[in-house]
Design a protein around this motif. Structure first.
Motif, PDB file in Angstrom:
ATOM      1  N   PRO B 156      60.533  63.013   5.422  1.00 46.21           N
ATOM      2  CA  PRO B 156      61.899  62.856   6.051  1.00 46.21           C
ATOM      3  C   PRO B 156      61.889  62.953   7.433  1.00 46.21           C
ATOM      4  CG  PRO B 156      62.244  64.588   4.733  1.00 46.21           C
ATOM      5  CD  PRO B 156      60.747  64.258   4.524  1.00 46.21           C
ATOM      6  N   GLN B 157      62.547  62.262   7.964  1.00 49.23           N
ATOM      7  CA  GLN B 157      62.659  62.389   9.710  1.00 49.23           C
ATOM      8  C   GLN B 157      63.590  63.373  10.098  1.00 49.23           C
ATOM      9  OE1 GLN B 157      61.028  61.167  12.520  1.00 49.23           O
ATOM     10  NE2 GLN B 157      59.618  60.779  10.735  1.00 49.23           N
ATOM     11  N   ILE B 158      64.365  63.979   9.303  1.00 51.47           N
ATOM     12  CA  ILE B 158      65.084  64.695   9.664  1.00 51.47           C
ATOM     13  C   ILE B 158      65.187  65.850   8.462  1.00 51.47           C
ATOM     14  CG2 ILE B 158      67.779  65.497  10.309  1.00 51.47           C
ATOM     15  CD1 ILE B 158      68.251  62.480  10.777  1.00 51.47           C
ATOM     16  N   ILE B 159      65.024  67.227   8.768  1.00 50.71           N
ATOM     17  CA  ILE B 159      64.825  67.832   7.563  1.00 50.71           C
ATOM     18  C   ILE B 159      65.809  69.264   8.085  1.00 50.71           C
ATOM     19  CG2 ILE B 159      63.381  69.503   6.175  1.00 50.71           C
ATOM     20  CD1 ILE B 159      60.939  68.128   7.434  1.00 50.71           C
ATOM     21  N   LEU B 160      66.850  69.640   6.904  1.00 49.28           N
ATOM     22  CA  LEU B 160      67.907  70.640   7.149  1.00 49.28           C
ATOM     23  C   LEU B 160      67.300  71.746   6.235  1.00 49.28           C
ATOM     24  CD1 LEU B 160      71.028  68.277   6.834  1.00 49.28           C
ATOM     25  CD2 LEU B 160      69.557  68.740   8.914  1.00 49.28           C
ATOM     26  N   TYR B 161      67.289  72.996   6.673  1.00 47.39           N
ATOM     27  CA  TYR B 161      66.757  74.116   5.812  1.00 47.39           C
ATOM     28  C   TYR B 161      67.825  75.153   5.909  1.00 47.39           C
ATOM     29  CZ  TYR B 161      61.990  72.325   7.256  1.00 47.39           C
ATOM     30  OH  TYR B 161      60.913  71.664   7.543  1.00 47.39           O
ATOM     31  N   ASP B 162      68.420  75.479   4.752  1.00 46.79           N
ATOM     32  CA  ASP B 162      69.497  76.473   4.864  1.00 46.79           C
ATOM     33  C   ASP B 162      68.879  77.741   4.094  1.00 46.79           C
ATOM     34  OD1 ASP B 162      71.717  77.689   4.284  1.00 46.79           O
ATOM     35  OD2 ASP B 162      72.685  76.336   3.222  1.00 46.79           O
ATOM     36  N   GLU B 163      68.611  78.600   5.124  1.00 45.19           N
ATOM     37  CA  GLU B 163      68.049  79.971   4.741  1.00 45.19           C
ATOM     38  C   GLU B 163      66.636  79.843   4.015  1.00 45.19           C
ATOM     39  OE1 GLU B 163      70.631  82.827   3.781  1.00 45.19           O
ATOM     40  OE2 GLU B 163      72.380  82.237   4.771  1.00 45.19           O
ATOM     41  N   THR B 191      64.571  68.964  13.246  1.00 44.69           N
ATOM     42  CA  THR B 191      64.533  70.310  12.306  1.00 44.69           C
ATOM     43  C   THR B 191      65.887  70.877  12.686  1.00 44.69           C
ATOM     44  OG1 THR B 191      62.140  70.425  12.431  1.00 44.69           O
ATOM     45  CG2 THR B 191      63.509  72.319  11.672  1.00 44.69           C
ATOM     46  N   ILE B 192      66.522  71.292  11.467  1.00 41.78           N
ATOM     47  CA  ILE B 192      67.824  72.116  11.608  1.00 41.78           C
ATOM     48  C   ILE B 192      67.509  73.319  10.853  1.00 41.78           C
ATOM     49  CG2 ILE B 192      70.140  72.511  11.882  1.00 41.78           C
ATOM     50  CD1 ILE B 192      70.330  69.651  12.122  1.00 41.78           C
ATOM     51  N   VAL B 193      67.593  74.704  11.340  1.00 42.01           N
ATOM     52  CA  VAL B 193      67.185  75.659  10.308  1.00 42.01           C
ATOM     53  C   VAL B 193      68.458  76.556  10.306  1.00 42.01           C
ATOM     54  CG1 VAL B 193      65.743  77.684   9.731  1.00 42.01           C
ATOM     55  CG2 VAL B 193      64.797  75.408  10.932  1.00 42.01           C
ATOM     56  N   VAL B 194      69.112  76.715   9.200  1.00 43.84           N
ATOM     57  CA  VAL B 194      70.061  77.714   9.255  1.00 43.84           C
ATOM     58  C   VAL B 194      69.567  79.044   8.904  1.00 43.84           C
ATOM     59  CG1 VAL B 194      72.174  78.504   7.680  1.00 43.84           C
ATOM     60  CG2 VAL B 194      72.077  76.482   8.687  1.00 43.84           C
ATOM     61  N   THR B 195      69.756  80.190   9.370  1.00 44.88           N
ATOM     62  CA  THR B 195      68.983  81.566   9.073  1.00 44.88           C
ATOM     63  C   THR B 195      69.588  82.838   9.493  1.00 44.88           C
ATOM     64  OG1 THR B 195      66.618  82.370   9.215  1.00 44.88           O
ATOM     65  CG2 THR B 195      67.530  81.220  11.310  1.00 44.88           C
ATOM     66  N   HIS B 196      69.426  83.776   8.945  1.00 43.86           N
ATOM     67  CA  HIS B 196      69.928  84.970   9.664  1.00 43.86           C
ATOM     68  C   HIS B 196      68.597  85.912   9.995  1.00 43.86           C
ATOM     69  CE1 HIS B 196      73.834  84.735   7.453  1.00 43.86           C
ATOM     70  NE2 HIS B 196      73.292  84.528   6.388  1.00 43.86           N
ATOM     71  N   ASP B 197      67.292  85.247   9.963  1.00 42.60           N
ATOM     72  CA  ASP B 197      66.218  86.046  10.260  1.00 42.60           C
ATOM     73  C   ASP B 197      65.888  85.737  11.714  1.00 42.60           C
ATOM     74  OD1 ASP B 197      63.651  86.973  10.314  1.00 42.60           O
ATOM     75  OD2 ASP B 197      62.916  86.166   8.679  1.00 42.60           O
ATOM     76  N   MET B 198      65.907  86.759  12.676  1.00 45.20           N
ATOM     77  CA  MET B 198      65.889  86.635  13.794  1.00 45.20           C
ATOM     78  C   MET B 198      64.251  86.119  14.363  1.00 45.20           C
ATOM     79  SD  MET B 198      68.504  86.567  15.071  1.00 45.20           S
ATOM     80  CE  MET B 198      69.816  86.335  14.037  1.00 45.20           C
ATOM     81  N   ARG B 199      63.398  86.993  13.657  1.00 46.28           N
ATOM     82  CA  ARG B 199      61.927  86.426  13.636  1.00 46.28           C
ATOM     83  C   ARG B 199      61.700  84.858  13.474  1.00 46.28           C
ATOM     84  NH1 ARG B 199      56.760  89.029  10.811  1.00 46.28           N
ATOM     85  NH2 ARG B 199      57.129  87.308   9.604  1.00 46.28           N
TER      86      ARG B 199
END
Ligand SMILES: Nc1ncnc2c1ncn2[C@@H]1O[C@H](COP(=O)(O)OP(=O)(O)OP(=O)(O)O)[C@@H](O)[C@H]1O
Ligand SMILES: [Mg+2]
Lengths: 259, 248
Positions: B156-163, B191-199
């Protein structure tokens, strides 16, 4: 109190409207051929074959008890040989379709609501939508087609087994004259009776699938939600079957006998 | 391009999103951070049309999708891949069928080609040879990675990652971060990444949005974010709780 009754009534009407919308969306999907036959076949197997035994047992014992009860009454007035005719007419137009539909509602309607409800609360329905698949095309339509095709077939088998069982009880156990009873049965059972039963079971099949799918797709969150959706699917489908049966009887007998 | 204008969403008495404005250019890599329960997953679901806002607009490539019907949205979603926080695998299908789902539904490729692409995607998430298993037979981290494979297999052209890396061991986490970055660079995927991981934030993103109390609290580059002296941001990125937080 009065407010609550009004609210419940409005909620009920709202639910009916949404089931009708689901039906409309499904019909559009069916006409546009956006469904896969392999999914329909799988559901047909699951819904049809696996409900067969329940429906046959129901049919057989209903036929038997009906034969016995009718005979006990008719014997008093010497009309023994009309017993099978009564059994056959009531099995074809009322008991066969209604009892089969109620059994299938309990088995299939519940299974549909539970499966779709679980998919809903675990976000699998959202995942489907994300993967560019409409839940109606992938989930509802196969179940709707399969139930609508399977239920008339199940009903016919239930009626046949019911009449055979009634024959066995009447002739074997109660000593009715087989030739006369059989002749009377064929004479009094009309094509209309069979037609009414078949049309009813088609409609009942749609009701079971649509209510099950609707309850599943609108399932409240959590395990409790799935349980609630499942029971409500069975209860609402059963009530809808019983109520619509009354009106269908009036409507169909009028329509079919006037011609 | 993805753009939202003032989207608001309320659940019961809780105003989860309260006017979110954001703009993400094609090919950009953005991280969304924020406290647990602040509405990050809800925001992602608005971007792909799984939820529609009470107020406000969502533009995908200049098309307003906020009020499209479900059928119209299906076409829009073909551009998207979404990794669910809960993975959301189809539990009646095998891993292979899960990953191949979109390709099979689309019906453009041959069966052999679909199998090849599916295996390749499973290899990318370091799960070769698990195709015949059922989701129930996998660990949480494995499920997450199957969900990832399912989201990227159709390119896909847009990828959303939830954690994407929550619940994964550090080694796999890092390889998933690298994978996300490669997908962004090689496929030019937004790319849109939702994350709690600062690394992960450092590895994956160029720009960071922080969601707080239903709005975008900050919109800054990664370096600015870690250098920020704003107490809210500083505490968040360094994982410092204030006495008031401890009370809860
Ligand atoms: N279906 C729903 N009904 C009611 N409230 C909901 C629903 N979904 C989410 N919420 C509420 O919306 C808020 C945001 O939820 P969301 O899942 O977006 O949080 P999040 O930022 O992704 O948190 P986390 O980092 O823990 O995943 C939560 O406080 C939650 O209570
Ligand atoms: Mg979340």
């Amino acid at each position: 109190m009065r407010d609550q009754i009004t609210k419940r009534f409005l909620n009920g009407m709202d639910g009916l409207g949404q089931v009708a919308q689901l039906a409309g969306e499904s019909i559009r999907s069916i006409l546009a051929r956006r469904w896969e036959s392999s999914l329909v076949l799988y559901q047909l197997y699951f819904i049809g074959i696996k409900s067969l035994s329940v429906v046959l047992i129901t049919g057989a014992f209903t036929g038997m008890v009906l034969a016995a009860q009718t005979y006990f009454q008719f014997h008093k007035v010497g009309m023994d040989t009309a017993t099978l005719a009564v059994v056959s007419i009531s099995m074809c137009s009322e008991l066969g379709p209604v009892l089969s539909a109620l059994m299938v509602a309990g088995r299939v309607g519940a299974a549909i609501a539970a499966e779709l409800g679980t998919m809903k609360v675990t976000e699998q329905i959202d995942a489907l939508r994300t993967l560019a698949t409409h839940p109606v095309d992938y989930l509802v339509v196969p179940r709707l087609i399969a139930t609508t095709v399977a239920l008339p077939l199940l009903t016919v088998s239930s009626i046949c087994v019911g009449i055979a069982a009634a024959y066995a009880v009447g002739v074997g156990l109660l000593g009715i004259d087989p030739a006369y009873a059989w002749h009377n049965m064929l004479h009094y059972t009309s094509v209309q009776d069979v037609g009414v039963g078949l049309i009813k079971s088609v409609i009942f099949g749609m009701i079971i699938a649509l209510v099950g799918c609707y309850k599943g797709l609108n399932c409240p969150q959590g395990a409790e939600g799935v349980g609630k959706a499942t029971t409500e699917a069975v209860v609402f489908a059963s009530i809808a079957i019983l109520i619509s049966n009354f009106f269908l009887t009036l409507l169909l007998t009028r329509a079919l006998t006037q011609k | 391009m993805i753009e939202t204008r003032g989207i608001k969403k309320r659940f019961g008495s809780q105003q989860v999103l309260n006017g979110v404005d954001l703009r993400i250019e094609p090919g950009e890599a953005v991280a969304i951070i924020g406290r647990s329960g602040c509405g990050k997953s809800i925001l992602l679901k608005h971007l792909i049309g799984l939820l529609s806002p009470d107020e406000g607009e969502v533009f995908i490539n200049d098309r307003n999708i906020a009020h499209l019907t479900e059928r119209e949205l299906l076409g829009v979603r073909k551009e998207f891949g979404l990794l669910f926080q809960s993975a959301a695998l189809f539990d009646s299908l095998t891993v292979h069928e899960n990953v191949a789902f979109a390709l099979r539904r689309e019906g453009k490729l041959t069966a052999g080609e679909i199998d090849r692409r599916t295996e390749e995607a499973l290899e990318r998430v370091e799960l070769p040879g698990t195709g015949s298993k059922r989701p129930a037979e996998l660990s949480g981290g494995m499920r997450k990675r199957v969900g990832l494979a399912r989201a990227i297999v159709y390119r896909p052209q847009i990828i959303l990652y939830d954690e994407p890396t929550t619940g994964l061991d550090p080694v796999v986490s890092d390889s998933i971060d690298q994978l996300i970055r490669r997908l962004c660079e090689q496929l030019k995927a937004t790319t849109i990444v939702v994350t709690h991981d600062m690394r992960s934030v450092r590895t994956v993103a160029k720009r960071v949005l922080m969601l707080h109390q239903g709005t975008i609290y900050t919109n800054s580059s990664v370096t600015d974010l870690f250098a920020s002296t704003d107490p809210l941001i500083h505490h968040f990125v360094n994982g410092i709780s204030t006495p008031r937080d401890i009370l809860f």
